[in-house]
Design a protein around this motif. Sequence first.
Motif, PDB file in Angstrom:
ATOM      1  N   SER A 245       0.780  -1.132   0.032  1.00  0.00           N
ATOM      2  CA  SER A 245       0.013   0.039   0.159  1.00  0.00           C
ATOM      3  C   SER A 245       1.046   1.351   0.065  1.00  0.00           C
ATOM      4  N   ALA A 246       0.387   2.088  -0.823  1.00  0.00           N
ATOM      5  CA  ALA A 246       1.176   3.517  -0.681  1.00  0.00           C
ATOM      6  C   ALA A 246       1.023   4.091   0.528  1.00  0.00           C
ATOM      7  N   TRP A 247      -0.086   3.928   1.260  1.00  0.00           N
ATOM      8  CA  TRP A 247       0.145   4.605   2.560  1.00  0.00           C
ATOM      9  C   TRP A 247       1.291   3.978   3.595  1.00  0.00           C
ATOM     10  N   ALA A 248       1.422   2.770   3.238  1.00  0.00           N
ATOM     11  CA  ALA A 248       2.607   2.010   4.094  1.00  0.00           C
ATOM     12  C   ALA A 248       3.762   2.316   3.837  1.00  0.00           C
ATOM     13  N   GLY A 249       3.862   2.516   2.326  1.00  0.00           N
ATOM     14  CA  GLY A 249       5.326   3.050   1.856  1.00  0.00           C
ATOM     15  C   GLY A 249       5.709   4.375   2.396  1.00  0.00           C
ATOM     16  N   VAL A 250       4.579   5.166   2.330  1.00  0.00           N
ATOM     17  CA  VAL A 250       5.016   6.625   2.933  1.00  0.00           C
ATOM     18  C   VAL A 250       5.120   6.830   4.329  1.00  0.00           C
ATOM     19  N   HIS A 251       4.411   5.774   5.246  1.00  0.00           N
ATOM     20  CA  HIS A 251       4.619   5.720   6.619  1.00  0.00           C
ATOM     21  C   HIS A 251       5.950   5.282   7.070  1.00  0.00           C
ATOM     22  N   TYR A 252       6.627   4.359   6.141  1.00  0.00           N
ATOM     23  CA  TYR A 252       7.912   4.175   6.310  1.00  0.00           C
ATOM     24  C   TYR A 252       8.871   5.521   6.832  1.00  0.00           C
ATOM     25  N   PHE A 253       8.919   6.307   5.834  1.00  0.00           N
ATOM     26  CA  PHE A 253       9.603   7.320   5.959  1.00  0.00           C
ATOM     27  C   PHE A 253       8.910   8.520   6.768  1.00  0.00           C
ATOM     28  N   ALA A 254       7.798   8.840   6.863  1.00  0.00           N
ATOM     29  CA  ALA A 254       7.160   9.847   7.311  1.00  0.00           C
ATOM     30  C   ALA A 254       6.684   9.811   8.845  1.00  0.00           C
ATOM     31  N   SER A 255       6.791   8.713   9.341  1.00  0.00           N
ATOM     32  CA  SER A 255       6.295   8.299  10.710  1.00  0.00           C
ATOM     33  C   SER A 255       7.358   8.590  11.890  1.00  0.00           C
ATOM     34  N   ARG A 256       8.808   8.807  11.390  1.00  0.00           N
ATOM     35  CA  ARG A 256       9.873   8.856  12.329  1.00  0.00           C
ATOM     36  C   ARG A 256      10.576  10.030  11.977  1.00  0.00           C
ATOM     37  N   ALA A 257      11.253  10.684  13.175  1.00  0.00           N
ATOM     38  CA  ALA A 257      11.951  12.095  12.886  1.00  0.00           C
ATOM     39  C   ALA A 257      13.263  11.625  12.108  1.00  0.00           C
ATOM     40  N   PRO A 258      13.582  12.310  10.895  1.00  0.00           N
ATOM     41  CA  PRO A 258      14.765  12.076  10.131  1.00  0.00           C
ATOM     42  C   PRO A 258      16.208  12.097  10.802  1.00  0.00           C
TER      43      PRO A 258
END
Length: 506
Positions: A245-258
């Motif tokens: 899911s694109a949602w999960a793909g984005v979540h991988y990068f957007a859910s944690r502070a870089p």
Amino acid sequence: MIATRRQFVAGGCAALAGMTAKGESRIAGSFVNDSFVRGHQIRDRAPSTAASRDERIPLVIVGGGIAGLSAAWRLQKRGFRDFVLLEMNGQAGGNARSGENEVSAYPWAAHYVPVPGPKAVYVRELFEELGVLRDGVWNERFLCFSPQERLFLYGKWQEGIEPAIGLTRKDREQFQRLEDLFGAFRASGGFSIPMELGLSRSPRDLDRLSFADWLRQQRIDSPLVLWYMNYCCRDDYGAMAADTSAWAGVHYFASRAPEEKGPLTWPEGNAWITRQLLQRVGSFVRTGKLVRRIERQGNRYLVLTDSVRYVTDAVIYAAPTFLAPYLIEAFGPLQKFEYSPWLTANLTVDRPPRGADTVERAWDNVVAHSPTLGYVDATHQTLRSQVDRTVWTFYWALAEGSPAANRALLLEKDWRYWSEAILHDLERVHPDIRSCVSRIDIMRMGHAMARPVVGSIFDPQRRDLARGQGRLLFANSDVSGLSIFEEAQFRGVEAADKTVHRLGRA
């Protein structure tokens, strides 16, 4: 970005085997922790012996992975002690278990936890209790030592897993464009850990297409960038970007502070956390208890095992949800629950390899364009000044092709086949690896982790399970759709709180 490796369940042991390859010294090893026989007994509804006695208890937790142990931890902290936890395998911990030899302890699956952000209050509470976090400061002993990660790309090692050497202008532009997009998603507050806290602000339309399709919409076509996106999906979800899911793909990068520091890790991986939890709730845990059936009887539930029939007021179901249709009375088929098969191997390395290994060894070691996910060095956290022997934990998500076909492949091929495949992959960067390794033990898991397919995150059935069915609460991380430590702990704690409330035992 810190990449991840996940998740398995297991138990048991297979017979010892050995192999001699290309004239090198004999390499010993075996399949270990094979649990598929018991799993197939549940799937096939194999006949069992009738329970010899009844036991009355207010609450039964089914499943002793991180979710079940976290539920037990929460219950005990709230003063609720009228429960038992039933675990199918001989060792609790699920995906957070470990092994040990004369060289080191080592993980069998989950091997770290990213430094939790402020929203992960349950994880931070646990780590404060365990001495990992004190007065807002992380214990340096548990933070991964440097160098943390390295990537073998264009014939040499680079520090970090995101490609950084030999990039063209197009590569750099597309990496930057994605970083800007993920930063905007992060700022929106719709992607959080635990994920439940951001869902109300999260764009549902991303769950209606694959991550690969979303990348095409963003005009991402750099082979190197696409490799990295696929690597991240394989690493966290055991799936290719086209199956995620694109949602999960984005979540991988957007859910944690870089800029997060960490991760938190131990030689035995997350089994260190399991051991700490068992020190607190181990008296409630009963291992080797295969649950055969969960039935409703009036206002109570019957939880049937081969020896005891538990009569209980409530059930926290923390086992993998794909087993629920086979165990729970009148539980319908699952629609959006798909699981990725994995194998993990622990290699006893008697001397450091030569050849391409010309830079300082790192904790996490990845080879670009390999079908595998690389390996983690179990002795990386040691305080010894010199390390000659070590253990490498090698990870392989069978992501290409259908999960069913890959599950069949896992069982069809013998230990010699998989050992040879692992050594062949490592020879890309360690040409003399066969003369360095004395033992390879392999764990197979057909349903290692939830695969967040298109439409799975906001699937109505998954949302219903998150709410629970009366006094039957569901706590496995696959209820979130993401098999990560924080989700397992969150689901376990939330299920414990709801159970106490619904039993009127505040």
